[in-house]
Design an enzyme around this catalytic site. Structure first.
Site, short mmCIF file in Angstrom:
data_model
loop_
_atom_site.label_atom_id
_atom_site.label_comp_id
_atom_site.label_asym_id
_atom_site.label_seq_id
_atom_site.Cartn_x
_atom_site.Cartn_y
_atom_site.Cartn_z
N ASP A 157 1.19 -7.72 2.20
CA ASP A 157 1.41 -6.23 2.07
C ASP A 157 2.76 -5.79 1.82
O ASP A 157 3.16 -5.07 2.87
CB ASP A 157 0.40 -5.45 3.24
CG ASP A 157 0.35 -4.02 2.88
OD1 ASP A 157 0.75 -3.67 1.66
OD2 ASP A 157 -0.30 -3.49 3.59
N SER A 164 3.81 2.35 8.45
CA SER A 164 3.85 1.32 7.50
C SER A 164 5.29 0.90 6.74
O SER A 164 5.89 2.15 6.24
CB SER A 164 2.86 1.67 6.72
OG SER A 164 1.40 1.46 6.80
N HIS A 199 0.67 -1.37 0.04
CA HIS A 199 -0.16 -0.04 -0.08
C HIS A 199 0.92 1.23 0.03
O HIS A 199 0.43 2.37 -0.42
CB HIS A 199 -1.00 0.13 1.30
CG HIS A 199 -0.70 0.31 2.36
ND1 HIS A 199 -0.30 -0.79 3.41
CD2 HIS A 199 -0.62 1.37 3.03
CE1 HIS A 199 -0.13 -0.11 4.50
NE2 HIS A 199 -0.01 1.31 4.42
N1 ARG Z 1 -4.92 0.82 7.57
C1 ARG Z 1 -3.53 0.51 7.00
C2 ARG Z 1 -3.01 2.19 7.32
O1 ARG Z 1 -3.40 3.00 7.80
C3 ARG Z 1 -3.53 0.28 5.80
C4 ARG Z 1 -4.28 0.90 4.72
C5 ARG Z 1 -4.43 0.51 3.27
N2 ARG Z 1 -5.51 0.98 2.76
C6 ARG Z 1 -6.70 0.66 2.73
N3 ARG Z 1 -7.48 1.45 2.69
N4 ARG Z 1 -7.02 -0.80 2.68
O2 ARG Z 1 -2.76 2.74 6.55
N1 GLU Z 2 -1.11 1.55 7.51
C1 GLU Z 2 -0.80 2.57 8.29
C2 GLU Z 2 0.36 3.36 7.42
O1 GLU Z 2 0.26 3.56 6.34
C3 GLU Z 2 0.09 1.92 9.33
C4 GLU Z 2 -0.93 1.40 10.30
C5 GLU Z 2 -1.26 2.35 11.41
O2 GLU Z 2 -1.73 3.50 11.44
O3 GLU Z 2 -0.64 1.94 12.66
O4 GLU Z 2 1.13 3.88 7.92
#
Ligand code: ARG
Ligand code: GLU
Length: 706
Positions: free
Chosen positions: A220, A641, A84
């Protein structure tokens, strides 16, 4: 009796509350954290963690493209980050013939690697505590403005004094609301090339349904390479550049993890606010979050409706949908977690203890004053902050036409150096925005968003005359006549001379509407919001300083601020609800359980199904399956991430990519019972590269250093 129970209760929460302090350590000041890691079995040395002269972990970790984190995993500058995080690049390098998003991508040689224009990575080579120098000549009775001007002068002077190599630069940043300052010596490498990516069905398996959730089964990750000039120094893209030779890289371990193992997550967390007082947490979770969630819910419903009805629309809106849904879901989880962890009560209790402690130590009055002033400032913040959030969500995040108007606004106000170049950049962005939208969806979004704006914008900030007009008539007019809805009009605009350009903008009623609202924002909402925010920041500086003096927290580790930090914990499951325990490791079996043929979130590549059937797991097998994701107790946030998950031997066992839903409130209040970070197991990464990608060259490169 009741009294006794109550004091017992307080005793227990006071023990646990102070365990919830921020755990994102500044690497150069992480001795204490290091001793705790040693107790948990760490076998790397303090110097491995960070050293200003010798190669250390920080030399193998980069900020990826300004947001995420990546780590070096070979002597040839190969870096690993999340799928991502690389997604935008992978998408922009794809075409109909070469759909790397769908099919994945594996470079068979350096020659096949794809340059990613505009991408860059940043190293942090040195971190120096410069608090004394920056605060030289600052005193407590100074006005905030006076203080800031002294600080700015000291910073400017220091930047000149700190010795760097010609290719390095210095940044000096405030930590803990300006009670602490660090200088960071950085290097940017700007020739970054795509090396490998799994198909999306693996890289974003589970997509939005599984996002922020456990159990998780996502691969991922993506691979890039840093290129350097032949002398190994940073250089703009050139075919003559060579793979970067790092001072340090991580050895990839296939040993895996088990519950209780030490895990170190090292990267660039964006923003946390651990020390906010109770009423500030209320402001975020009770004033802002419900509104933001509500607005995004409306936008998501509209996009979803169209995406389900039409494949072209689905393609166009997929990434917007994912972006909007990500924080929509996070805020929902955050509010649940704040409730579940009694965060607000706990914070009130901290404030009570703080005042008591301050009283005993002779600064009770000052402590009382600062908390009271903060409370008042938060009252003052409510309306402008709500206005700002409503504006951003309804006019920018969830409104195609109005979002585009911001770009035209920039264009209209463009003058000075590099005019043509900057105009071309803006035009690029406008055109690509058109490619990712469709007027059927945009129109409905516009109507819903403007209706929300009209209804919910605090009175003091609402443009009443403007909203006398019927919103649906507006929408019709924009659709029929405005350049906000017609890319051919933009193309014509691009060719006009300055007077004609002005004339055209003046006659565009859709753009005029947008401009009036944007002017309201920059003229009224934003200045008022930042005035109060500024005041709050100054008060928070005093509050956190007194908190430190009170000795309530053992260590007051500064909140995340997009600088390099390390956080450690252990591999650990959790109990999200009464009677439910989540195991900390997921496997390929679970991937198969979730598999739904043809589904846009849970489909899988045929080859993966075959590998599973034949149990062709190679060296990555354990217990008859392949481990996929695992949980840890490291304190992480957005920006982490792609961060390496490092084991007790200093080897790479995983890559961080998410948190669990119940624990997303860790940005405001870290509760060790339910806050977990989620990582991809390196055995799954290697399994996918090797067995699915058949990228033997990469397997050799990564494993050759074992
Ligand atoms: N929750 C993770 C982070 O904040 C992964 C995001 C990937 N995007 C999604 N909509 N699935 O960024
Ligand atoms: N998915 C998040 C990012 O893009 C990391 C997950 C979080 O927020 O802990 O950095």
């Amino acid at each position: 009796m009741r009294k006794l129970t109550r004091s017992f209760y307080l005793f227990f929460i006071s023990l646990s509350i102070f365990a919830q302090q921020n755990r994102m350590w500044v690497p150069s000041d992480a001795q204490k954290a290091y001793y705790q890691m040693m107790e948990k079995g760490a076998r790397f040395s303090l110097d491995d963690l960070y050293h200003p002269e010798k190669p250390s972990f920080n030399d193998a970790i980069v900020q990826f493209n300004g947001g995420c984190t990546a780590e070096i995993i070979s002597p040839q500058g190969l870096i690993l980050t999340n799928h991502h995080c690389g997604y935008g690049i992978i998408q922009s390098l794809s075409s109909l013939e070469h759909n790397y998003v769908e099919d994945g991508f594996w470079a068979g040689s350096y020659e096949e690697e794809l340059p990613a224009p505009g991408a860059y990575v940043t190293f942090v080579r040195r971190i120096v505590n410069v608090t004394q120098q920056v605060l030289q000549g600052v005193s407590d009775d100074m006005s905030p403005e006076r203080r800031q001007s002294v600080v700015d002068k000291n910073i400017a002077k220091l930047k000149q004094e700190i010795q760097t190599e010609p290719w390095q630069y210095v940044e000096i940043k405030p930590y803990l609301y300006g009670n602490i300052y660090y200088a960071l010596v950085k290097e940017d490498y700007k020739d970054i090339r795509l090396v490998g990516a799994p198909p999306s069905s693996v890289g974003k398996f589970g997509a939005d349904t599984d996002n922020w959730m456990w159990p998780r089964h996502s691969g991922d990750f993506s691979l890039f390479r840093i290129y350097a000039a032949p002398d190994n120094r940073p250089a703009e893209y050139s075919p003559d550049n060579v793979p970067y030779r790092p001072e340090k890289y991580f050895k990839v371990s296939l040993d895996g993890v088990k519950e209780g193992d030490l895990i170190l997550v090292y990267g660039f967390p964006g923003r946390t606010q651990q020390y906010l007082p109770s009423f500030a947490v209320e402001h975020v979770t009770q004033t802002l979050n419900p509104v933001r969630i509500d607005i995004r819910q409306r936008a998501l419903d509209i996009m979803d409706k169209y995406m389900r009805s039409n494949d072209t629309l689905k393609l166009k809106y997929t990434s917007t949908y994912a972006r909007v849904a990500n924080y929509w879901k996070k805020w929902k989880g955050e509010n649940l977690g704040i409730k579940k962890s009694n965060a607000i009560e706990n914070k009130r209790y901290i404030e009570k203890l703080f005042l008591q402690q301050a009283g005993t130590n002779g600064f009770g009055e000052e402590a009382g004053r600062v908390l009271e002033a903060l409370k008042q400032a938060y009252n003052e913040l409510e309306a402008p902050d709500l206005a700002r959030n409503i504006f951003i969500e309804t006019m920018y995040v969830n409104n195609d036409w109005m979002r585009r108007a911001f770009l035209i606004y920039q264009w209209e106000n463009l003058h000075g150096d590099n005019y043509a170049q900057r105009k071309a950049k803006i035009l690029d962005r406008i055109r690509s925005a058109f490619n990712r939208t469709d007027n059927r969806v945009s129109k409905e979004l516009f109507i819903r968003m403007m209706a929300y704006y009209k209804q919910k914008m605090p009175e003091a900030y609402k443009n009443k005359t403007l909203f006398e007009k019927n919103i649906i008539l507006w929408a019709d007019e924009i659709e029929k006549t405005s350049l906000l809805a017609d890319s051919s009009k933009i193309n014509r605009l691009a060719l006009m001379d300055y007077n004609k350009f002005q004339e055209a903008l003046k006659n565009d009623s859709g753009y005029n509407l947008a401009r009036t609202l944007i002017d309201d924002y920059y003229g009224k909402i934003a200045p008022e919001q930042s005035r109060v925010k500024e005041k709050i920041n100054n008060l928070m500086r005093v509050y956190t300083k007194l908190l430190m003096q009170s000795g309530l927290y053992k260590d007051m580790v500064p909140d995340a601020n997009s600088t390099l930090r390390l956080s450690f914990g252990e591999v650990r499951g959790y109990e999200p609800r009464d009677g439910v325990y989540y195991e900390p490791v997921s496997t390929l079996d679970g991937v198969m359980e979730k598999y739904i043929p043809g589904d846009y979130e849970f489909d899988l590549p045929e080859q993966l199904l075959k590998l599973y059937e034949q149990k062709d797991f190679g060296n990555y097998e354990t217990g008859g399956t392949v481990p996929v994701n695992f949980l840890g107790t490291a304190h992480t946030t957005g920006g982490n991430s792609g961060s390496p998950a490092i084991n007790a031997k200093g080897e790479l066992v995983g890559i961080n990519f998410d948190r669990v839903w119940e624990g997303t409130m860790s940005d405001l209040f870290y509760d060790p019972k339910i806050c977990r970070n989620i990582m991809v197991d390196m055995r799954y990464v290697m399994f996918v590269i090797d067995k699915l990608g058949k990228a033997q060259n990469l397997v050799n490169e990564i494993i050759q250093n074992q």
